[in-house]
Scaffold this motif. Structure first.
Motif, PDB file in Angstrom:
ATOM      1  N   LEU A 197       0.839  -1.204   0.000  1.00  0.00           N
ATOM      2  CA  LEU A 197       0.000   0.000   0.000  1.00  0.00           C
ATOM      3  C   LEU A 197       0.871   1.249   0.000  1.00  0.00           C
ATOM      4  O   LEU A 197       0.616   2.200  -0.746  1.00  0.00           O
ATOM      5  CB  LEU A 197      -0.934  -0.010   1.204  1.00  0.00           C
ATOM      6  CG  LEU A 197      -1.900   1.166   1.309  1.00  0.00           C
ATOM      7  CD1 LEU A 197      -2.873   1.181   0.137  1.00  0.00           C
ATOM      8  CD2 LEU A 197      -2.662   1.099   2.626  1.00  0.00           C
ATOM      9  N   LEU A 198       1.913   1.250   0.817  1.00  0.00           N
ATOM     10  CA  LEU A 198       2.803   2.400   0.883  1.00  0.00           C
ATOM     11  C   LEU A 198       3.490   2.640  -0.461  1.00  0.00           C
ATOM     12  O   LEU A 198       3.602   3.789  -0.904  1.00  0.00           O
ATOM     13  CB  LEU A 198       3.847   2.209   1.986  1.00  0.00           C
ATOM     14  CG  LEU A 198       4.819   3.374   2.180  1.00  0.00           C
ATOM     15  CD1 LEU A 198       4.080   4.661   2.531  1.00  0.00           C
ATOM     16  CD2 LEU A 198       5.835   3.026   3.255  1.00  0.00           C
ATOM     17  N   LEU A 199       3.944   1.580  -1.117  1.00  0.00           N
ATOM     18  CA  LEU A 199       4.569   1.741  -2.439  1.00  0.00           C
ATOM     19  C   LEU A 199       3.606   2.389  -3.422  1.00  0.00           C
ATOM     20  O   LEU A 199       3.981   3.307  -4.157  1.00  0.00           O
ATOM     21  CB  LEU A 199       5.040   0.385  -2.981  1.00  0.00           C
ATOM     22  CG  LEU A 199       6.325  -0.166  -2.411  1.00  0.00           C
ATOM     23  CD1 LEU A 199       6.581  -1.575  -2.932  1.00  0.00           C
ATOM     24  CD2 LEU A 199       7.503   0.740  -2.753  1.00  0.00           C
ATOM     25  N   LEU A 206       1.394  11.330  -1.438  1.00  0.00           N
ATOM     26  CA  LEU A 206       0.964  11.300  -0.050  1.00  0.00           C
ATOM     27  C   LEU A 206      -0.124  12.355   0.148  1.00  0.00           C
ATOM     28  O   LEU A 206      -0.136  13.367  -0.535  1.00  0.00           O
ATOM     29  CB  LEU A 206       2.156  11.545   0.873  1.00  0.00           C
ATOM     30  CG  LEU A 206       3.328  10.573   0.666  1.00  0.00           C
ATOM     31  CD1 LEU A 206       4.486  10.940   1.571  1.00  0.00           C
ATOM     32  CD2 LEU A 206       2.896   9.145   0.917  1.00  0.00           C
ATOM     33  N   TYR A 207      -1.003  12.127   1.080  1.00  0.00           N
ATOM     34  CA  TYR A 207      -2.148  13.011   1.258  1.00  0.00           C
ATOM     35  C   TYR A 207      -2.546  13.079   2.725  1.00  0.00           C
ATOM     36  O   TYR A 207      -2.157  12.233   3.534  1.00  0.00           O
ATOM     37  CB  TYR A 207      -3.325  12.531   0.407  1.00  0.00           C
ATOM     38  CG  TYR A 207      -3.538  11.044   0.473  1.00  0.00           C
ATOM     39  CD1 TYR A 207      -4.344  10.476   1.440  1.00  0.00           C
ATOM     40  CD2 TYR A 207      -2.878  10.195  -0.416  1.00  0.00           C
ATOM     41  CE1 TYR A 207      -4.513   9.106   1.518  1.00  0.00           C
ATOM     42  CE2 TYR A 207      -3.045   8.824  -0.346  1.00  0.00           C
ATOM     43  CZ  TYR A 207      -3.867   8.293   0.622  1.00  0.00           C
ATOM     44  OH  TYR A 207      -4.029   6.931   0.713  1.00  0.00           O
ATOM     45  N   ALA A 208      -3.321  14.101   3.041  1.00  0.00           N
ATOM     46  CA  ALA A 208      -3.786  14.283   4.419  1.00  0.00           C
ATOM     47  C   ALA A 208      -4.711  13.124   4.789  1.00  0.00           C
ATOM     48  O   ALA A 208      -5.420  12.588   3.944  1.00  0.00           O
ATOM     49  CB  ALA A 208      -4.528  15.607   4.544  1.00  0.00           C
ATOM     50  N   GLY A 209      -4.689  12.746   6.027  1.00  0.00           N
ATOM     51  CA  GLY A 209      -5.570  11.686   6.501  1.00  0.00           C
ATOM     52  C   GLY A 209      -5.028  10.289   6.317  1.00  0.00           C
ATOM     53  O   GLY A 209      -5.728   9.312   6.564  1.00  0.00           O
TER      54      GLY A 209
END
Length: 176
Positions: free
Chosen positions: A56-58, A65-68
């Motif tokens: 998921l991180l990849l 990247l996003y808020a939340g």
């Protein structure tokens, strides 16, 4: 070195996560399914959490990247834990129930995360309910996406286990 089973599982999880990079309807994504799948398939608890989270991180690094994100990863970890409960009960009914539960959990957590401090929704129970109501159209795609990807991941791996004995896990029956 990873076992053949782990290599195939990791490849399937990575492929599912990377499917987020191709055009798709909003929220029709493998998020809940790959968390359930990783939790249910890896006997090692560390791998059960590490593999889906790393995949998921990849994909998030590519998407941006996003808020939340903390809320999303928190709900993701809870869904992996739900998958751990499936380990010995990987039947079609249990997987389907877990998929619906994962979709509901993701919807509840991520929509709640939008509400605090929002200028769009009043900071009241009515505002929270408005926030959830606004998210309902996206929920249906989450439900469909999780169901579809659970079918592909769990069903696909069950077929592979039947075909290739080296992929079977000792002591855990293949899904019926």
């Amino acid at each position: 070195m990873l076992k053949p089973r782990h290599e195939v599982l990791a490849a399937m999880i990575l492929a599912a996560a990377m499917s987020r990079l191709v055009p798709h309807p909003y929220n029709f994504a493998p998020i809940g399914a790959l968390a359930l799948f990783g939790g249910a398939q890896f006997a090692d608890r560390r791998l059960a959490f590490l593999m889906p989270c790393a995949a998921l991180l990849l994909s998030d690094l590519v998407l941006g990247l996003y808020a939340g994100m903390g809320w999303i990863y928190g709900s993701f970890a809870l869904i992996v834990a739900m998958g751990r409960l499936l380990r010995r009960r990987r039947t079609a009914w249990h997987i389907a129930g877990a998929s619906v539960s994962a979709s509901l959990l993701f919807f509840a957590v991520t929509n709640f995360a939008v509400w605090p401090g929002s200028t769009k929704y009043p900071q009241s129970l009515a505002g929270l309910m408005d926030c959830y109501a606004a998210g309902l159209p996206f929920f249906w795609n989450t439900l469909l996406g999780d169901g579809f990807y659970c079918l592909v991941l769990f069903g696909g791996f069950a077929l592979l286990e039947q075909r290739f004995q080296v992929l079977r896990e000792d002591g855990v029956p293949s899904p019926a």
